[in-house]
Design a protein around this motif. Structure first.
Motif, mmCIF file in Angstrom:
data_model
loop_
_atom_site.group_PDB
_atom_site.id
_atom_site.type_symbol
_atom_site.label_atom_id
_atom_site.label_comp_id
_atom_site.label_asym_id
_atom_site.label_seq_id
_atom_site.Cartn_x
_atom_site.Cartn_y
_atom_site.Cartn_z
ATOM 1 N N HIS A 291 0.842 -1.196 0.000
ATOM 2 C CA HIS A 291 0.000 0.000 0.000
ATOM 3 C C HIS A 291 0.877 1.246 0.000
ATOM 4 O O HIS A 291 1.933 1.290 0.636
ATOM 5 C CB HIS A 291 -0.908 -0.014 1.226
ATOM 6 C CG HIS A 291 -2.046 0.951 1.154
ATOM 7 N ND1 HIS A 291 -1.894 2.306 1.347
ATOM 8 C CD2 HIS A 291 -3.375 0.754 0.907
ATOM 9 C CE1 HIS A 291 -3.059 2.908 1.233
ATOM 10 N NE2 HIS A 291 -3.982 1.994 0.953
ATOM 11 N N GLU A 292 0.429 2.281 -0.679
ATOM 12 C CA GLU A 292 1.210 3.506 -0.795
ATOM 13 C C GLU A 292 1.422 4.203 0.543
ATOM 14 O O GLU A 292 2.373 4.985 0.696
ATOM 15 C CB GLU A 292 0.534 4.473 -1.768
ATOM 16 C CG GLU A 292 -0.830 4.970 -1.312
ATOM 17 C CD GLU A 292 -1.495 5.889 -2.313
ATOM 18 O OE1 GLU A 292 -0.863 6.173 -3.356
ATOM 19 O OE2 GLU A 292 -2.631 6.328 -2.051
ATOM 20 N N ARG A 293 0.556 3.933 1.522
ATOM 21 C CA ARG A 293 0.699 4.577 2.826
ATOM 22 C C ARG A 293 1.575 3.789 3.788
ATOM 23 O O ARG A 293 1.738 4.173 4.940
ATOM 24 C CB ARG A 293 -0.681 4.814 3.448
ATOM 25 C CG ARG A 293 -1.512 5.828 2.672
ATOM 26 C CD ARG A 293 -2.869 6.026 3.295
ATOM 27 N NE ARG A 293 -3.699 6.892 2.467
ATOM 28 C CZ ARG A 293 -5.016 7.043 2.617
ATOM 29 N NH1 ARG A 293 -5.638 6.405 3.596
ATOM 30 N NH2 ARG A 293 -5.699 7.831 1.814
ATOM 31 N N SER B 121 5.532 2.091 4.323
ATOM 32 C CA SER B 121 6.892 2.451 3.935
ATOM 33 C C SER B 121 7.843 1.404 4.474
ATOM 34 O O SER B 121 7.490 0.607 5.342
ATOM 35 C CB SER B 121 7.276 3.829 4.494
ATOM 36 O OG SER B 121 7.335 3.800 5.910
ATOM 37 N N PHE C 96 5.959 0.644 -3.155
ATOM 38 C CA PHE C 96 4.934 1.261 -2.319
ATOM 39 C C PHE C 96 4.094 2.191 -3.186
ATOM 40 O O PHE C 96 4.535 3.272 -3.569
ATOM 41 C CB PHE C 96 5.580 2.012 -1.155
ATOM 42 C CG PHE C 96 6.354 1.107 -0.230
ATOM 43 C CD1 PHE C 96 5.711 0.445 0.812
ATOM 44 C CD2 PHE C 96 7.713 0.878 -0.437
ATOM 45 C CE1 PHE C 96 6.420 -0.405 1.654
ATOM 46 C CE2 PHE C 96 8.421 0.034 0.397
ATOM 47 C CZ PHE C 96 7.778 -0.617 1.443
ATOM 48 N N GLY C 97 2.886 1.722 -3.518
ATOM 49 C CA GLY C 97 2.053 2.480 -4.432
ATOM 50 C C GLY C 97 2.386 2.174 -5.879
ATOM 51 O O GLY C 97 3.222 1.322 -6.194
ATOM 52 N N VAL C 98 1.724 2.886 -6.769
ATOM 53 C CA VAL C 98 1.794 2.559 -8.199
ATOM 54 C C VAL C 98 2.434 3.673 -9.035
ATOM 55 O O VAL C 98 2.288 3.687 -10.252
ATOM 56 C CB VAL C 98 0.378 2.241 -8.731
ATOM 57 C CG1 VAL C 98 -0.207 1.039 -8.014
ATOM 58 C CG2 VAL C 98 -0.549 3.450 -8.579
ATOM 59 N N GLU C 99 3.145 4.577 -8.381
ATOM 60 C CA GLU C 99 3.735 5.690 -9.117
ATOM 61 C C GLU C 99 4.930 5.269 -9.952
ATOM 62 O O GLU C 99 5.188 5.834 -11.022
ATOM 63 C CB GLU C 99 4.151 6.801 -8.141
ATOM 64 C CG GLU C 99 2.976 7.474 -7.446
ATOM 65 C CD GLU C 99 2.013 8.103 -8.434
ATOM 66 O OE1 GLU C 99 2.485 8.765 -9.387
ATOM 67 O OE2 GLU C 99 0.789 7.913 -8.278
ATOM 68 N N VAL D 74 -1.258 -5.711 -0.900
ATOM 69 C CA VAL D 74 -1.896 -4.491 -0.413
ATOM 70 C C VAL D 74 -2.816 -4.888 0.734
ATOM 71 O O VAL D 74 -3.857 -5.501 0.518
ATOM 72 C CB VAL D 74 -2.661 -3.786 -1.552
ATOM 73 C CG1 VAL D 74 -3.305 -2.502 -1.046
ATOM 74 C CG2 VAL D 74 -1.713 -3.493 -2.714
ATOM 75 N N TYR E 216 -4.222 -0.623 -8.071
ATOM 76 C CA TYR E 216 -3.161 -1.576 -7.733
ATOM 77 C C TYR E 216 -3.263 -2.824 -8.609
ATOM 78 O O TYR E 216 -2.249 -3.356 -9.072
ATOM 79 C CB TYR E 216 -3.260 -1.967 -6.262
ATOM 80 C CG TYR E 216 -2.821 -0.888 -5.308
ATOM 81 C CD1 TYR E 216 -1.483 -0.766 -4.923
ATOM 82 C CD2 TYR E 216 -3.734 0.010 -4.764
ATOM 83 C CE1 TYR E 216 -1.079 0.217 -4.032
ATOM 84 C CE2 TYR E 216 -3.339 0.998 -3.873
ATOM 85 C CZ TYR E 216 -2.009 1.101 -3.512
ATOM 86 O OH TYR E 216 -1.613 2.083 -2.640
#
Length: 269
Positions: A11-13, A15, A42-45, A57, A66
């Motif tokens: 998940h992007e939140r 780390s 972490f996340g899809v950027e 996730v 995702y």
């Protein structure tokens, strides 16, 4: 020839510094020892090339972005399952008007009482009265259940059909990755069987019906908790981002993890 690379999508939140200890961290140790490369996303950027991506996730409903991101990879583990709420697979659910006279249990519809959602700061749909599954209450009959538990989609009310033997409650845990699996029956005095309440365990052979449920849910990596109700398996819970809790002795645990870790090769052929 370059090493095979496994990407694990979180998940992007989350780390690297604040990541809880998951079972997949231990599997990763075996993969690295085998010469594979493991990277965390972490996340899809940012798209990092890899031979396999594992969608890890840790929320009950995985956002579509995702799953779409994971499908950009040659092989995407758990990219076909986005929803593990209990209402999706429960065969025990009852309503206020159900013709059932036995005991019932109230649960969060979300995985692990919504704790993963709280961890990443998602409050929508989280059953706030329960911090952990140990707090799930049992009622003698449907009529004893407070109405809000039926009226709110945050909760699910199910028939309470425990597996009992020798004065203990038992739950069977099927863990798997690809074509590898392990299964144990864990015993406890408490009706919610888990790491904190267990008093023993034994390895068991899961029935074919549980593997059919896995196939239907399209789970490549995960865990299915079930009980035997007579000769019929009944699924209680499904997870795709298992924690590192230990219900077996250290040597058994390591051997089981080593066995399951080899399931990654079913995706690297």
């Amino acid at each position: 020839m370059s090493r095979k690379r496994i990407a694990i999508l979180f998940h992007e939140r989350q780390s690297e510094q604040r990541l809880p200890l998951y079972a997949i961290h231990y599997l990763s140790e075996f993969w690295r020892a085998d010469g594979l490369e493991v990277v965390h996303l972490f996340g899809v950027e940012e798209f990092v090339p890899a031979d396999v991506v594992v969608v890890h996730v840790d929320v009950s409903i995985v956002p579509d972005e995702y799953l779409e991101f994971a499908r950009r990879y040659p092989v995407a583990i758990n990219a076909r399952i986005g929803d593990i709420r209990k209402s999706r697979f429960s065969t025990l659910r009852v309503t206020r008007d159900s013709d059932y006279a036995g005991p019932v249990i109230v649960k969060s519809d979300l995985n692990y009482a919504g704790a993963p959602e709280r961890m990443v700061g998602e409050s929508h749909g989280v059953a706030t009265p329960f911090d952990t599954p140990v707090e799930y209450p049992i009622f003698e009959r449907i009529g004893d259940v407070p109405r809000p538990f039926f009226d709110s989609p945050e909760f699910i009310v199910e028939r309470f059909v425990p597996e009992r033997a020798n004065g203990l409650y038992h739950v069977r845990l099927l863990d798997f990755l690809g074509d590898r699996y392990t299964c144990v029956r864990v015993s406890a005095k408490h009706h919610v069987v888990g790491v904190a309440s267990q008093v023993g365990y034994e390895e068991v052979i899961p029935p074919p019906e549980v593997f059919e449920i896995r196939r239907r849910l399209k789970l490549d990596y995960g865990k299915i908790d079930y009980v035997m109700h007579g000769s019929t398996p009944v699924v209680l819970d499904v997870n795709k981002t298992m924690g590192a809790g230990n219900v077996t002795a250290p040597d058994d645990l390591r051997a089981m993890r080593r066995h399951r870790a080899a399931g990654i090769y079913a995706f690297l052929r």
